[in-house]
Enzyme design. Structure first.
Site, short mmCIF file in Angstrom:
data_model
loop_
_atom_site.label_atom_id
_atom_site.label_comp_id
_atom_site.label_asym_id
_atom_site.label_seq_id
_atom_site.Cartn_x
_atom_site.Cartn_y
_atom_site.Cartn_z
N ASP A 285 25.45 47.25 18.07
CA ASP A 285 26.47 46.65 17.21
C ASP A 285 27.04 45.41 17.90
OD1 ASP A 285 28.51 46.05 15.44
OD2 ASP A 285 29.77 47.74 16.05
N LEU B 298 27.91 51.45 13.69
CA LEU B 298 28.56 50.15 13.54
C LEU B 298 30.06 50.30 13.72
CD1 LEU B 298 26.57 48.73 10.49
CD2 LEU B 298 26.25 48.21 12.92
N CYS B 299 30.72 49.19 13.95
CA CYS B 299 32.16 49.12 14.13
C CYS B 299 32.85 49.89 13.00
CB CYS B 299 32.58 47.65 14.13
SG CYS B 299 34.34 47.36 14.30
N PRO B 300 33.79 50.71 13.33
CA PRO B 300 34.44 50.96 14.61
C PRO B 300 33.92 52.19 15.36
CG PRO B 300 35.77 51.96 12.92
CD PRO B 300 34.55 51.35 12.23
N ASP C 62 34.87 44.45 20.85
CA ASP C 62 35.64 45.67 20.61
C ASP C 62 35.88 46.49 21.87
OD1 ASP C 62 35.71 45.02 17.94
OD2 ASP C 62 34.27 46.55 17.30
#
Length: 83
Positions: A46, A19-21, A52
């Protein structure tokens, strides 16, 4: 991208489950493994990666080529290394 526009991928980063980041961190660390002009693919489910990865490209001066799907249907984001 359509099949006609598909470019060969020099490096595919399997970021499934991250997941982010983390997907963009992997991209930032590993895009230098390919020569300038080559394509890196980031495979991740994600949903944040949809914004992103293009944002990372703008900030880092890399070329965002768009989104397609990996063989299993997971989103794949394509980036050309510019420098």
């Amino acid at each position: 991208m359509s099949g006609d526009e598909q470019e060969p991928v020099a490096l595919e980063l399997d970021c499934r489950g991250m997941l982010c980041p983390l997907p963009v961190i992997q991209l930032g660390r590993r895009h230098v493994e390919v020569p300038v002009g080559a394509v890196v693919a980031v495979v991740t489910a994600d949903p944040a990666a949809r914004t992103d990865v293009p944002a990372w490209c703008r900030m880092r001066g890399q070329e965002y080529l768009g989104e397609d799907s990996a063989a299993d249907g997971v989103a794949r984001y394509l980036v050309r290394r510019v420098g």
